[in-house]
Design a protein around this motif. Sequence first.
Motif, PDB file in Angstrom:
ATOM      1  N   VAL A  71      -3.339  17.848 -37.141  1.00 49.81           N
ATOM      2  CA  VAL A  71      -2.206  18.181 -37.998  1.00 49.81           C
ATOM      3  C   VAL A  71      -1.634  19.544 -37.628  1.00 49.81           C
ATOM      4  CG1 VAL A  71      -1.509  18.543 -40.412  1.00 49.81           C
ATOM      5  CG2 VAL A  71      -3.262  16.852 -39.870  1.00 49.81           C
ATOM      6  N   GLU A  72      -0.331  19.679 -37.754  1.00 47.30           N
ATOM      7  CA  GLU A  72       0.330  20.973 -37.567  1.00 47.30           C
ATOM      8  C   GLU A  72       0.061  21.876 -38.767  1.00 47.30           C
ATOM      9  OE1 GLU A  72       4.881  22.747 -37.862  1.00 47.30           O
ATOM     10  OE2 GLU A  72       4.503  20.587 -38.002  1.00 47.30           O
ATOM     11  N   GLY A  73      -0.306  23.129 -38.516  1.00 45.06           N
ATOM     12  CA  GLY A  73      -0.434  24.118 -39.576  1.00 45.06           C
ATOM     13  C   GLY A  73      -1.735  24.037 -40.360  1.00 45.06           C
ATOM     14  N   TYR A  79      -1.754  18.721 -49.703  1.00 52.59           N
ATOM     15  CA  TYR A  79      -1.616  17.946 -48.468  1.00 52.59           C
ATOM     16  C   TYR A  79      -2.950  17.310 -48.079  1.00 52.59           C
ATOM     17  CZ  TYR A  79       0.241  16.643 -43.908  1.00 52.59           C
ATOM     18  OH  TYR A  79       0.667  15.913 -42.813  1.00 52.59           O
ATOM     19  N   ASP A  96       2.871  11.666 -42.236  1.00 54.15           N
ATOM     20  CA  ASP A  96       4.187  12.230 -41.954  1.00 54.15           C
ATOM     21  C   ASP A  96       4.185  12.922 -40.598  1.00 54.15           C
ATOM     22  OD1 ASP A  96       2.857  14.602 -42.325  1.00 54.15           O
ATOM     23  OD2 ASP A  96       3.743  15.054 -44.280  1.00 54.15           O
ATOM     24  N   ARG A  98       3.962  15.887 -39.693  1.00 52.14           N
ATOM     25  CA  ARG A  98       3.045  17.003 -39.427  1.00 52.14           C
ATOM     26  C   ARG A  98       1.825  16.519 -38.642  1.00 52.14           C
ATOM     27  NH1 ARG A  98       1.327  20.689 -44.436  1.00 52.14           N
ATOM     28  NH2 ARG A  98      -0.022  21.488 -42.766  1.00 52.14           N
TER      29      ARG A  98
END
Length: 532
Positions: A71-73, A79, A96, A98
């Motif tokens: 996952v990004e971030g 989340y 999604d 991300r």
Amino acid sequence: MRTLVRRIMLERWQIDVAHLELCAEGYGSVIYEISTPHGLFSFVVFSDYLSTAERNDRVIASKWDLTMALVEGRIEDDYFAFLRDNVPLQEAGRVDARVFVLSRANRSARNFDYVVEQLSQGEQPDVAQIAKVGYLYRTTAVYGSGKAGMADWDKVSTRYPDFARPFAAEMFACLMLRNFSLLQVEHIAQQRSPQQYKPMRSEIKRYFGIGNSTGLGMAPYLINHPMLINRWIEMRELALALVRSLGYIDDRVRLQLDELLTRSAQHMAETLTEDPWQANNNVRIMEDIMALRKQTGPLLQNWNDLIVWSEQHCSLQGQELLVSILLELYPQLVDGLEDYHCAEEFLDLDSLMPLQSLKRVIERRYDWALKIDFSQMGALDTFWYRSEDKMEPRLGLCALDKGQDKQMPLGVGYAVYTCYQLLCKYIAENPDHTTARFMVARPKLRGIVRRIQSMDRCVYGDIQANLLAKDILPMHLLRCKLSFFGVSKFDPKSTLWVRNTMFQGAPLLEDIGHVYNDDWFMPLAPTLGGDH
């Protein structure tokens, strides 16, 4: 895999456990946070109880021991709840953009419980036992590029340079799975017997890779991305050409060659398979290596002579192994090519091309397709389709199965052959027409004509075989793509799928920041000294 690990080690990525919530039996969740030169990413793992009856490596499975996402971030609480609801469902859920990668894996029935038991008793797992199955988990799918709502390749490749090489994110997910598998067995063993428990020795940890089961899902990719495959093979051939052009072999390189040949022979001896065909191939490779070692003495003056000799005396797999070893000898020559494995994939229609030119392109580039006798018994007995439940590729038999009207257009050779026959008839009546006029008359041929014209700009990229034949062996297609990933220890389970091992011998997370020797080619079972 080698390219990815080299980047992680040289750029010193920081990978830490940000959240660990595992019960005594190893069920729960873990989040790793990954700091790279260009961003922050998270890798989340969900470990759930799975009964023996529910464990299934096939893509039709709906439950797994582990499910994962890259996952990004940083993952916030809300989340995390979203991922907890969807990641364990895999393609039945929805994520999604991300999310870069979605994956799942099952425990090795032969290794997982055994390793936990050994560590909990203060013992180390037996290396000979690990050599039989060199992993604790086996992935059954690694998804990316837009599936189930994930970020597509255009987003990943343009915005995230850490994962901008083909399959870098997918390979990273497999590497992180390998690291979690080691964390989990130690966690369970320590919880089971805190007083007796001893952690696993680092050299044994490095010998654990990740298992992979690859089926037909990989085959259509090779056919549908011919320009990318062309680029991969071009870079490999360019690397080989750079090595072949060297006119002098010094003693250091000669010694290193002998060491790699010896290591490769031992690696093959330690590769176990239940498939007789593959076992015979492995034996033949070891014979090839013995023969090659006799050719590498002081009289050997250049690599081209050795390659030519191998083409005359070694099996095809022996020849390919020699090429891999030669590339290992000259990282300064070939490693820089890893930045050129992307390709812009546009199959454009040249509507102004004269039909006589189109005919010559087919006769030159697709002569292999024109030589196939499609009227022969069994030449058109197979068709490719996607299953309705999982949308996964399958093979059907024309005489037995329904669905030919929904088959995937993977029979490139037959499509070219058919196009050529119709083209010749058309040219006989209209010798001066362009491709545009032919497309108006035969609009259903537009796809194959685009491919023919576009691939004429490439040297490689087309699989020169009849993929509709009764005796087609998809396993060879799978091995082609897997070899570029860098997997090893192929163990065919049928003509349709193959098990293999990834990242065996690779560095561990705790090795990041230390001196890195990029030398885990053909990993060997560790020889342990002292108390083990």
